[in-house]
Design a protein around this motif. Structure first.
Motif, PDB file in Angstrom:
ATOM      1  N   THR A   1      24.025  22.448 -46.878  1.00 53.88           N
ATOM      2  CA  THR A   1      24.780  21.724 -45.859  1.00 53.88           C
ATOM      3  C   THR A   1      25.029  22.611 -44.648  1.00 53.88           C
ATOM      4  O   THR A   1      24.937  22.162 -43.496  1.00 53.88           O
ATOM      5  N   ARG A   2      25.341  23.857 -44.901  1.00 55.05           N
ATOM      6  CA  ARG A   2      25.592  24.795 -43.801  1.00 55.05           C
ATOM      7  C   ARG A   2      24.354  24.968 -42.918  1.00 55.05           C
ATOM      8  O   ARG A   2      24.466  25.125 -41.700  1.00 55.05           O
ATOM      9  N   VAL A   3      23.178  24.952 -43.546  1.00 54.35           N
ATOM     10  CA  VAL A   3      21.938  25.063 -42.764  1.00 54.35           C
ATOM     11  C   VAL A   3      21.813  23.883 -41.804  1.00 54.35           C
ATOM     12  O   VAL A   3      21.486  24.048 -40.624  1.00 54.35           O
ATOM     13  N   GLY A   4      22.084  22.674 -42.300  1.00 50.98           N
ATOM     14  CA  GLY A   4      22.035  21.503 -41.441  1.00 50.98           C
ATOM     15  C   GLY A   4      23.011  21.602 -40.290  1.00 50.98           C
ATOM     16  O   GLY A   4      22.678  21.264 -39.139  1.00 50.98           O
ATOM     17  N   ASP A   5      24.219  22.076 -40.587  1.00 49.36           N
ATOM     18  CA  ASP A   5      25.229  22.242 -39.548  1.00 49.36           C
ATOM     19  C   ASP A   5      24.762  23.237 -38.492  1.00 49.36           C
ATOM     20  O   ASP A   5      24.937  23.020 -37.281  1.00 49.36           O
ATOM     21  N   LEU A   6      24.162  24.343 -38.923  1.00 50.10           N
ATOM     22  CA  LEU A   6      23.652  25.351 -37.995  1.00 50.10           C
ATOM     23  C   LEU A   6      22.517  24.797 -37.136  1.00 50.10           C
ATOM     24  O   LEU A   6      22.480  25.009 -35.920  1.00 50.10           O
ATOM     25  N   LEU A   7      21.603  24.055 -37.749  1.00 55.11           N
ATOM     26  CA  LEU A   7      20.420  23.584 -37.034  1.00 55.11           C
ATOM     27  C   LEU A   7      20.741  22.506 -36.011  1.00 55.11           C
ATOM     28  O   LEU A   7      20.064  22.399 -34.978  1.00 55.11           O
ATOM     29  N   TYR A   8      21.753  21.682 -36.278  1.00 51.74           N
ATOM     30  CA  TYR A   8      21.942  20.490 -35.459  1.00 51.74           C
ATOM     31  C   TYR A   8      23.274  20.411 -34.719  1.00 51.74           C
ATOM     32  O   TYR A   8      23.533  19.420 -34.043  1.00 51.74           O
ATOM     33  N   LYS A   9      24.115  21.440 -34.812  1.00 50.30           N
ATOM     34  CA  LYS A   9      25.441  21.360 -34.183  1.00 50.30           C
ATOM     35  C   LYS A   9      25.342  21.290 -32.665  1.00 50.30           C
ATOM     36  O   LYS A   9      26.048  20.505 -32.018  1.00 50.30           O
ATOM     37  N   GLU A  10      24.476  22.074 -32.062  1.00 49.97           N
ATOM     38  CA  GLU A  10      24.368  22.122 -30.605  1.00 49.97           C
ATOM     39  C   GLU A  10      23.143  21.390 -30.071  1.00 49.97           C
ATOM     40  O   GLU A  10      23.154  20.881 -28.958  1.00 49.97           O
ATOM     41  N   ASP A  11      22.080  21.354 -30.854  1.00 51.89           N
ATOM     42  CA  ASP A  11      20.812  20.760 -30.405  1.00 51.89           C
ATOM     43  C   ASP A  11      19.967  20.497 -31.648  1.00 51.89           C
ATOM     44  O   ASP A  11      20.397  20.801 -32.765  1.00 51.89           O
ATOM     45  N   ASP A  12      18.776  19.947 -31.457  1.00 46.00           N
ATOM     46  CA  ASP A  12      17.842  19.787 -32.569  1.00 46.00           C
ATOM     47  C   ASP A  12      17.026  21.068 -32.669  1.00 46.00           C
ATOM     48  O   ASP A  12      15.917  21.166 -32.146  1.00 46.00           O
TER      49      ASP A  12
ATOM     50  N   TYR B   1      15.741  22.382 -35.292  1.00 45.36           N
ATOM     51  CA  TYR B   1      14.634  22.308 -36.239  1.00 45.36           C
ATOM     52  C   TYR B   1      13.355  21.959 -35.490  1.00 45.36           C
ATOM     53  O   TYR B   1      12.331  22.625 -35.652  1.00 45.36           O
ATOM     54  N   THR B   2      13.434  20.922 -34.635  1.00 43.40           N
ATOM     55  CA  THR B   2      12.277  20.560 -33.821  1.00 43.40           C
ATOM     56  C   THR B   2      12.001  21.620 -32.772  1.00 43.40           C
ATOM     57  O   THR B   2      10.860  22.031 -32.575  1.00 43.40           O
ATOM     58  N   ASN B   3      13.059  22.074 -32.104  1.00 44.38           N
ATOM     59  CA  ASN B   3      12.932  23.099 -31.070  1.00 44.38           C
ATOM     60  C   ASN B   3      13.249  24.460 -31.691  1.00 44.38           C
ATOM     61  O   ASN B   3      14.284  25.059 -31.422  1.00 44.38           O
ATOM     62  N   SER B   4      12.346  24.904 -32.546  1.00 44.17           N
ATOM     63  CA  SER B   4      12.632  26.070 -33.390  1.00 44.17           C
ATOM     64  C   SER B   4      12.849  27.357 -32.602  1.00 44.17           C
ATOM     65  O   SER B   4      13.472  28.291 -33.108  1.00 44.17           O
ATOM     66  N   HIS B   5      12.350  27.402 -31.350  1.00 47.31           N
ATOM     67  CA  HIS B   5      12.566  28.612 -30.551  1.00 47.31           C
ATOM     68  C   HIS B   5      14.055  28.876 -30.312  1.00 47.31           C
ATOM     69  O   HIS B   5      14.459  30.018 -30.048  1.00 47.31           O
ATOM     70  N   LEU B   6      14.873  27.823 -30.425  1.00 43.40           N
ATOM     71  CA  LEU B   6      16.310  27.983 -30.226  1.00 43.40           C
ATOM     72  C   LEU B   6      16.954  28.790 -31.352  1.00 43.40           C
ATOM     73  O   LEU B   6      18.083  29.254 -31.209  1.00 43.40           O
ATOM     74  N   MET B   7      16.241  28.965 -32.463  1.00 41.15           N
ATOM     75  CA  MET B   7      16.757  29.736 -33.596  1.00 41.15           C
ATOM     76  C   MET B   7      16.292  31.180 -33.567  1.00 41.15           C
ATOM     77  O   MET B   7      16.582  31.945 -34.490  1.00 41.15           O
ATOM     78  N   LYS B   8      15.596  31.566 -32.504  1.00 35.18           N
ATOM     79  CA  LYS B   8      14.999  32.894 -32.452  1.00 35.18           C
ATOM     80  C   LYS B   8      16.036  33.994 -32.655  1.00 35.18           C
ATOM     81  O   LYS B   8      15.804  34.957 -33.403  1.00 35.18           O
ATOM     82  N   HIS B   9      17.193  33.868 -32.010  1.00 34.97           N
ATOM     83  CA  HIS B   9      18.193  34.937 -32.120  1.00 34.97           C
ATOM     84  C   HIS B   9      18.803  34.992 -33.520  1.00 34.97           C
ATOM     85  O   HIS B   9      19.164  36.069 -34.003  1.00 34.97           O
ATOM     86  N   HIS B  10      18.881  33.836 -34.207  1.00 35.33           N
ATOM     87  CA  HIS B  10      19.394  33.837 -35.579  1.00 35.33           C
ATOM     88  C   HIS B  10      18.411  34.543 -36.514  1.00 35.33           C
ATOM     89  O   HIS B  10      18.827  35.333 -37.371  1.00 35.33           O
ATOM     90  N   VAL B  11      17.131  34.241 -36.337  1.00 35.22           N
ATOM     91  CA  VAL B  11      16.109  34.880 -37.173  1.00 35.22           C
ATOM     92  C   VAL B  11      16.094  36.386 -36.928  1.00 35.22           C
ATOM     93  O   VAL B  11      16.012  37.191 -37.871  1.00 35.22           O
ATOM     94  N   ALA B  12      16.188  36.770 -35.664  1.00 27.29           N
ATOM     95  CA  ALA B  12      16.183  38.198 -35.329  1.00 27.29           C
ATOM     96  C   ALA B  12      17.373  38.921 -35.934  1.00 27.29           C
ATOM     97  O   ALA B  12      17.255  40.025 -36.488  1.00 27.29           O
ATOM     98  N   SER B  13      18.564  38.288 -35.852  1.00 22.05           N
ATOM     99  CA  SER B  13      19.761  38.939 -36.382  1.00 22.05           C
ATOM    100  C   SER B  13      19.711  39.071 -37.899  1.00 22.05           C
ATOM    101  O   SER B  13      20.268  40.009 -38.471  1.00 22.05           O
ATOM    102  N   LEU B  14      18.998  38.148 -38.555  1.00 21.46           N
ATOM    103  CA  LEU B  14      18.894  38.198 -40.019  1.00 21.46           C
ATOM    104  C   LEU B  14      17.846  39.196 -40.489  1.00 21.46           C
ATOM    105  O   LEU B  14      18.061  39.965 -41.434  1.00 21.46           O
ATOM    106  N   LEU B  15      16.687  39.209 -39.810  1.00 24.02           N
ATOM    107  CA  LEU B  15      15.537  39.960 -40.327  1.00 24.02           C
ATOM    108  C   LEU B  15      15.267  41.280 -39.603  1.00 24.02           C
ATOM    109  O   LEU B  15      14.803  42.231 -40.236  1.00 24.02           O
ATOM    110  N   THR B  16      15.518  41.340 -38.305  1.00 25.42           N
ATOM    111  CA  THR B  16      15.185  42.571 -37.577  1.00 25.42           C
ATOM    112  C   THR B  16      16.411  43.386 -37.171  1.00 25.42           C
ATOM    113  O   THR B  16      16.314  44.597 -36.977  1.00 25.42           O
ATOM    114  N   ASP B  17      17.562  42.741 -37.039  1.00 23.05           N
ATOM    115  CA  ASP B  17      18.790  43.458 -36.661  1.00 23.05           C
ATOM    116  C   ASP B  17      19.915  43.117 -37.631  1.00 23.05           C
ATOM    117  O   ASP B  17      20.995  42.671 -37.206  1.00 23.05           O
TER     118      ASP B  17
END
Length: 218
Positions: A185-196, A198-214
């Motif tokens: 449920t938290r994933v859904g909230d994160l993906l769709y709270k401000e925008d879509d 999931y479809t516009n996956s580039h908007l998650m770039k900073h989340h992925v970076a903070s999890l995997l690279t920083d």
């Protein structure tokens, strides 16, 4: 597989490979029954995708109730919740799978949150999909888009209350299983709270970076 069109063979072949790996692992652990449940929830997902495909092909706009009877299943939350139990160890029993397949309140709430937040965030994108919850509500009740979004948002809030309630009362299953559903449920909230996102996956770039690279190191 030979009956399928070429583009579907690739997808189906990959899916069979995944289940083949699960089968080897579960057989080794003496928990092969879990694979049957994983397949069952995938069948539920695909059958309802097919229902949506037929609606889309006919340009049919269902009532909001009819839409949700299908779209809560195509949200994937039931499928993902049940599949996530497969490798969880001895905390999961056959009764755990029977519980999740009964679509209990917390799983249904998770699907409502994910599906309605998704539809509210992404319904204006013209992607050739079946009508969204927003469009179904507008078509059925003849209200403004703003009112439709507000009313669907209230359903999301109610679903969060249902989720919290499941953690307050005595749990039907061990807490780690409830937490799996909550994290979905938290994933859904994160993906769709401000925008879509999931479809516009580039908007998650900073989340992925903070999890995997920083990552935050202990």
């Amino acid at each position: 597989m030979h009956q399928l069109p070429e583009y579907m063979k690739i997808i189906y072949g990959a899916l069979l490979d995944v289940y083949g790996e699960i089968e080897i692992d579960m057989a080794f652990k003496g928990k092969l029954y879990r694979l049957d449940y994983a397949k069952d929830v995938m069948k539920i997902l695909v059958r309802n995708f097919f229902n949506e495909a037929k609606w889309c092909d006919k340009k049919y706009v269902p009532t909001i109730e009819e839409y949700l009877s299908v779209a809560l299943l195509t949200s994937g939350h039931l499928t993902l919740a049940a599949t996530s139990f497969v490798g969880m160890g001895d905390v999961v029993t056959e009764e755990s799978f029977e519980w999740v397949l009964s679509n209990p309140k917390i799983v249904k709430a998770s699907a409502i949150i994910g599906r309605l937040m998704n539809d509210i965030a992404g319904h204006k994108q013209k992607r050739g999909h079946v009508a969204s919850a927003v469009e179904c509500y507008l078509n059925q009740h003849n209200v403004s888009e703003e009112d439709a979004v507000k009313l669907l948002g209230e359903q999301v809030e109610d679903a969060w209350k249902d989720t919290n309630e499941e953690f307050i009362k005595p749990a039907a299953v061990p807490m780690p299983l409830l937490e799996r559903v909550l994290n979905l449920t938290r994933v859904g909230d994160l993906l769709y709270k401000e925008d879509d996102c999931y479809t516009n996956s580039h908007l998650m770039k900073h989340h992925v970076a903070s999890l995997l690279t920083d990552p935050v190191l202990p």
